[in-house]
Design an enzyme around this catalytic site. Structure first.
Site: not given
Ligand code: GLN
Ligand code: ZN
Length: 757
Positions: A16, A18, A431, A484, A515, A642, A666, A695
């Site tokens: 709730e 979020k 990414i 994705e 999140r 990553h 990051e 973010h």
């Molecule tokens: N490949 C994932 C994405 O792009 C990597 C996410 C992550 O590092 N938290 O969402």
């Molecule tokens: Zn990441």
């Protein structure tokens, strides 16, 4: 206080909070309505705990975004750039959390870091010349709010030592220079609680479980010794968690406080410390025995044996959670799809309340064994929970050193790959994920509810992939991704397609701000059944001449973001998962995918908090697990990885020895210190330190990105540098994504021109 909860989840059993906060962000909810949602949630949580008969019920564990941010605001640590916006205090708070771009100005968010060894992220307070003093009333308001319902709570605050050690200091401040002021601010808080007639205040000091030197301990003592005299009638509980306090046990025991919370789940030496040094008679030992981080039932007979052992030392004992329950979901009662044979092994926050009660009752008896609750519990641990997968176990057993080594060497592969892909200098990429729009989410939801058939579901994803590829071509990216769209979450998705995991419907855990993640549960031996990502990857590649990266999640991250088993070692679980992901890597390669990214977003997360444990307990199996995943590919196949943070300077050699060809991480939201470390150690892997922060909804300008790249180039060779955002784009909207990526590719082009002229 016989039973105590260190902190309770706050996002709401159906998320709730979020929903409300995100509506507020979109301008769809009035501030009053948001505050009202918060107050309703708090009331529910307090009542649950009261009904469960908990003695130490926390307050001020609620937060609209993050408890470190709350503490910063409470202590007046609001950097000038946010004050200058001149917006409401609620909006200033959210500007610190996620940046602000609008009529009042343009500021970035505070840095965000992982909360010790968890997947929770906190905002890093900045302490500058503004005086540290009480500048808010949240803890008092919430304490009184609970009292208005007839519930006496134990206000929880991040302790001054943890607050100070996790903050970043600016404007010439040092820890020592602000300590006096900080202690006075905390003293004033304690004095207020004395005025309000609070029985207990809990000060959370997880920073005490890390390696401490003399200076740290002196700072800690100085803070507490100058603050504690102001506590009046208020009793102080010093709550530690995520490990043991071996470096300062005696100092803590000697403080003028009333209770100490020790972690007996992760604190390997907690018991031996109490045994060796004894526990002061004037204090309560709050034994953190109910695991606040994992979801398995507490084994009562073992816990009671531990408590009995503690009692022998003469200590007065209370029973608590090992840490805040923030890190576990709400309740098993919301799970309707899992079989009973599995459910009976789980314990989420609400069930843990009952465990505290049970343990407290059983511990009060001469002999607990005849009790029904004891026997039912014990039966859970008597038989093997599940059968073993002999094939997987044999595969793990048969692993040889060569299985962990990729041939030929990095340098030779680099040459072959440069010839194969012919990428420009400063190749641009993302990414992996693209915005998960409402449409994308509702398509998945419709499929899950059987409202559309598999064919319709897949077709929708194919369409999105097509759009995504053409968008990336238009933007001018060099290495593309499929986007994705089929993934709810990078770990859950793989868990669902591998044998061995169980999934919940509503077991959400807060990761940062609004999140939440729903970690899978490792239930039995893990194995690969059939290709998972090949179809979408191959389709994406068929649409373009540019390389499309296959996109996988690595074994350490899958394990770290799941609830792991407690009946076999983490190493064994990681190797099983690695063998499964390896099969997926080979399947992608076989289908013509030339670049494969294996995300190890969470690799650093479970790095033990104490340096002495890094190798033996973690790196010695985590790094090999990653190597096992990609050691079977051809030299000209390019492996990317990553990571979601840049704070790995201390393990930089280990990261390099993962032997990937490219690593992105990051870097935009924390300082670029990592670059020095990379340079110093002669990091061989090619690198893409994120050039902007995903973010936050803010669009970075081309010049800002250029400046970042120039700073990077002072430390990184041009032929090693990749240009990319700092994480996946799934939480962002389309508009800001396109704007940001356009600026990013423009910056890369401009930089190439600079280098070619
Ligand atoms: N490949 C994932 C994405 O792009 C990597 C996410 C992550 O590092 N938290 O969402
Ligand atoms: Zn990441």
């Amino acid at each position: 206080m016989k039973t105590s909860v260190a902190g309770y989840p706050r996002i709401g059993s159906s998320r709730e909070l979020k929903v409300a906060v995100e509506q507020y962000f979109r301008g769809k909810m009035a501030p009053e309505a948001l505050l009202e949602t918060g107050s309703r949630l708090r009331r529910t949580h307090w009542q649950k705990q009261m009904e469960a008969g908990i003695d130490g019920i926390p307050s001020n564990d609620f937060s609209f975004y993050d408890q470190m941010l709350d503490t910063a605001v409470l202590l007046n640590a609001v950097p000038q750039r946010y004050r200058d916006l001149g917006i409401s205090s609620l909006d200033t708070y959210f500007a610190m959390a996620r940046g602000y771009q609008g009529p009042a100005g343009d500021v970035k968010a505070l840095a965000m870091k992982k909360w010790f060894n968890t997947n929770y992220h906190y905002l890093v307070p900045e302490i500058d010349s503004a005086p540290l003093q009480i500048s808010g009333s949240k803890p008092f308001d919430e304490f009184l709010e609970a009292r208005s319902y007839g519930i006496e709570t134990k206000p929880v605050l991040i302790g001054p030592f943890t607050f100070l050690t996790l903050s970043s200091l600016a404007g010439g401040c040092t820890r020592e220079s602000v300590a006096g002021e900080l202690a006075r601010a905390y003293a004033a808080i304690l004095a207020c609680f004395h005025e309000l007639d609070a029985a207990w205040v809990q000060l959370d000091e997880p920073a005490l479980v890390r390696d401490l030197d003399r200076q740290d301990i002196d700072l800690f003592l100085r803070l507490y010794e100058s603050m504690l005299p102001s506590k009046g009638r208020v009793k102080v509980l010093l709550q530690t968690y995520f490990g043991d306090i071996r470096d300062c046990y005696e100092q803590v025991a000697g403080l003028d406080i009333d209770a100490v919370g020790l972690d007996f789940v992760e604190g390997k030496q907690s018991l031996s410390l109490v045994k060796e040094y004894g526990f002061p008679k004037d204090k309560l030992l709050l034994a953190g025995v109910v695991n606040g981080k994992n979801i398995w039932r507490n084994h009562y007979s073992r816990t009671l044996a531990l408590l009995a052992d503690l009692k022998k030392t003469g200590a007065r004992i209370g029973i608590g959670t090992s840490c805040s329950l923030l890190h576990v979901p709400y309740t098993v009662a919301q799970e309707t799809k899992l079989p009973e044979y599995a459910l009976k092994h789980f314990s989420f926050a609400e069930e843990k309340l009952q465990e505290l009660r049970d343990l407290s009752f059983l511990f009060s008896l001469e002999n607990a064994e005849p009790e029904k609750i004891y026997q039912v519990n014990d039966a859970l641990f008597q038989s093997d929970r599940i059968g073993k997968n002999a094939a997987v176990q044999a595969e793990v057993f048969a692993l040889k050193p060569d299985d962990f080594t990729r041939f030929p060497s990095f340098e030779e592969r680099e040459k072959l790959q440069k010839t194969r892909f012919r990428l420009p200098l400063f190749p641009t990429t993302t990414i992996g994920s693209f915005p998960q729009t409402a449409e994308v989410r509702s398509n998945r939801a419709a499929f899950r509810k059987n409202l559309i058939c598999g064919e319709q579901y897949r077709q929708f994803n194919f369409d999105r992939i097509k759009e995504c590829i053409s968008l990336q071509e238009k933007i001018g990216l060099d290495v593309l991704v499929h986007g994705e769209f089929e993934r709810n979450d990078m770990v859950e998705y793989f868990g669902e397609h591998l044998q061995g995991f169980l999934f919940t419907e509503k077991a959400w855990v807060q990761s940062y701000g609004t999140r939440c993640v729903k970690p899978p549960i490792v239930w039995e031996d893990v194995s690969w059944m059939r290709p998972i990502t090949v179809e979408y990857a191959v389709y994406a590649q068929s649409l373009t001449n540019k390389p499309v990266k296959g996109m996988l999640t690595g074994p350490v991250t899958i394990l770290n973001w799941s609830f792991p088993r407690e009946d076999v070692s983490l190493e064994e679980q990681a190797l099983q998962i690695a063998l499964a992901v390896r099969k997926e890597v080979l399947a992608l390669e076989e289908h013509g995918i030339g670049i494969i990214q294996i995300d190890e977003a969470a690799l650093k997360e479970k790095l033990p908090l104490r340096r002495s444990d890094w190798h033996g307990e973690y790196l010695d199996w985590a790094i090999p697990s990653f190597r096992l995943v990609h050691s079977g590919v051809r030299p000209e196949t390019q492996i990317h990885t990553h990571m979601c943070y840049s704070e790995f300077a201390a393990i930089i050699r280990e990261i390099d020895s993962m032997d990937a060809d490219v690593i992105t991480f990051e870097a935009s939201r924390s300082n670029l210190d990592i670059l020095d470390a990379l340079k110093e150690c002669g990091f061989k892997t090619e690198i893409g330190p994120g050039v902007y922060d995903i973010h936050s909804p803010r669009i970075p300008g081309e010049t800002e990105i250029m400046e970042n790249l120039h700073r990077m180039l002072r430390k990184i060779l041009p032929e090693k540098l990749w240009v990319n955002p700092d994480c996946g784009l799934k939480t962002r909207g389309n508009e800001e994504t396109i704007g940001s990526l356009k600026n990013m590719t423009a910056a890369a082009r401009a930089l190439r021109t600079e280098f070619q002229s």
